[in-house]
Scaffold this active site. Structure first.
Site, PDB file in Angstrom:
ATOM      1  N   HIS A 164      48.333  38.856  51.015  1.00  0.00           N
ATOM      2  CA  HIS A 164      49.664  39.393  50.731  1.00  0.00           C
ATOM      3  C   HIS A 164      49.933  40.656  51.550  1.00  0.00           C
ATOM      4  O   HIS A 164      48.993  41.343  51.966  1.00  0.00           O
ATOM      5  CB  HIS A 164      49.760  39.786  49.246  1.00  0.00           C
ATOM      6  N   CYS A 251      48.094  43.651  41.711  1.00  0.00           N
ATOM      7  CA  CYS A 251      48.351  42.287  41.192  1.00  0.00           C
ATOM      8  C   CYS A 251      48.318  42.198  39.685  1.00  0.00           C
ATOM      9  O   CYS A 251      48.919  41.290  39.113  1.00  0.00           O
ATOM     10  CB  CYS A 251      47.313  41.290  41.678  1.00  0.00           C
TER      11      CYS A 251
HETATM   12  N1  GLY Z   1      43.680  34.313  43.465  1.00  0.00           N
HETATM   13  C1  GLY Z   1      44.878  35.001  43.739  1.00  0.00           C
HETATM   14  C2  GLY Z   1      45.845  34.114  44.415  1.00  0.00           C
HETATM   15  O1  GLY Z   1      45.427  33.454  45.339  1.00  0.00           O
HETATM   16  O2  GLY Z   1      46.991  34.002  44.068  1.00  0.00           O
END
Ligand code: GLY
Length: 260
Positions: A164, A251
Site C-alpha cells: 500500500h 491498518c
Molecule cells: N494481509 C493484509 C492484506 O493483504 O490485505
C-alpha cells in the site's frame, strides 16, 4: 453542542488470521494468542493517546478483517466505504458501515472501482492514493469525485515493491512525511520535509499519527531515533504477529474526530 472527541474503530483479530492475504511478505507461522495480546496493547495505546476506542468483534470468515483501515476512508465531512482490491476482503465493510454511520454520512466506491484504505494518505486537504494492485484508476477517480465537493484534491501516486501507499509513506506532521524511498518517489512529496526510514528497517515508514505523536512498531528503533530528531514523539508498540500478516499500525484502526 457536544465537544468533539477522537474516535478509533478497531476489530478483534480473526481466529483465521493465518489464512490472510499476503503480497510482499513470505508466509510464516503466526502465534494467534500473541497477535490477540498485541492487538489489545495497540488498543490500549490508542486509548492512552486520548482515543475513544470502539472495538468490533472478530470475524472468522474474514482473515484480514483486523485491518479495518482498508474498508473506509473517513474525512471531516463524510466517510467513503471502499471496495477492497482483494476479493476475499469485500465483505469486511458491512459491519463497519453501521458503526461509522453514527458519525458520518456514508458514500461508497462501486465496481469496477477498487480502493484499499491503506493506499489513502490524507494530509490536510491533500489526498494521495497509491496506484497499487489493490487500488485501481476507477477507484481513485470515484474517490476524487466524492471528495472534490468538500475541497479535497485527490492525486494518484505510483508505488512499487510494497502493498500500500502507506507502507511507503505516512505523515509525521502537516509539513513532514516519513518515506521509504525504495517504494515511492520522494519527488511526489516535494514541498514536505522528508524523513527517510533507516536503511536497515525496510518496513518502518508506516506510523499512525495521533495529534503530535506517532504510534510505530517497536522493531524500528533506528527510524524512531530519526523521528525524534524531527521533533515528533514516538509511542512504540509490538505488532510482530500482525506484521507477519502484512499488517502495520495504520491498518489496525480508523481514527477520526467525532465532530470536526
Ligand atoms: N494481509 C493484509 C492484506 O493483504 O490485505
Amino acid at each position: 453542542m457536544h465537544p468533539s472527541s477522537l474516535i478509533a474503530i478497531t476489530r478483534d483479530v480473526s481466529p483465521s488470521l493465518a489464512a490472510c492475504e499476503l503480497s510482499f511478505v513470505e508466509r510464516a507461522p503466526i502465534d494467534l494468542d500473541r497477535a490477540v495480546e498485541q492487538h489489545r496493547a495497540y488498543r490500549s495505546a490508542l486509548a492512552a493517546l486520548g482515543c475513544e476506542v470502539h472495538d468490533l468483534p472478530a470475524q472468522a470468515e474474514f482473515p484480514d478483517a483486523v485491518f479495518v483501515e482498508d474498508v473506509a476512508i473517513v474525512v471531516d465531512e463524510i466517510a467513503v466505504m471502499t471496495r477492497p482490491g482483494a476479493p476475499s476482503r469485500r465483505g469486511e465493510g458491512a459491519t463497519v458501515a453501521p458503526l461509522l454511520a453514527r458519525w458520518r454520512s456514508l458514500r461508497a466506491i462501486e465496481a469496477p472501482g477498487t480502493l484499499d484504505g491503506g493506499d489513502v494518505l490524507r494530509i490536510g486537504r491533500r489526498v494521495c492514493v497509491g496506484e497499487s494492485a489493490r487500488s485501481n484508476a476507477a477507484g481513485i477517480a470515484q474517490l476524487r469525485a466524492l471528495l472534490a465537493p468538500h475541497g479535497y484534491t485527490v492525486q494518484g501516486v505510483p508505488i512499487h515493491g510494497c502493498l500500500h501507499l502507506k507502507s511507503a509513506v505516512t505523515a509525521l506532521a502537516d509539513d513532514t512525511v516519513l518515506v521509504q524511498p525504495a517504494w515511492v518517489d520522494r519527488a511526489a512529496f516535494a514541498g514536505y520535509r522528508i524523513v527517510e526510514v533507516d536503511t536497515a528497517e525496510e518496513h518502518a515508514a508506516n506510523v499512525l499519527r495521533i495529534g503530535d505523536r506517532v504510534i510505530s512498531p517497536a522493531c524500528f528503533p533506528r527510524t524512531h531515533a530519526r523521528i525524534r530528531v524531527a521533533g515528533v514523539e514516538v509511542v512504540a508498540v509490538d505488532v510482530s504477529e500482525l506484521q507477519k500478516a502484512e499488517g502495520a499500525v495504520t491498518c489496525c484502526s480508523l481514527v477520526f474526530t467525532s465532530a470536526p
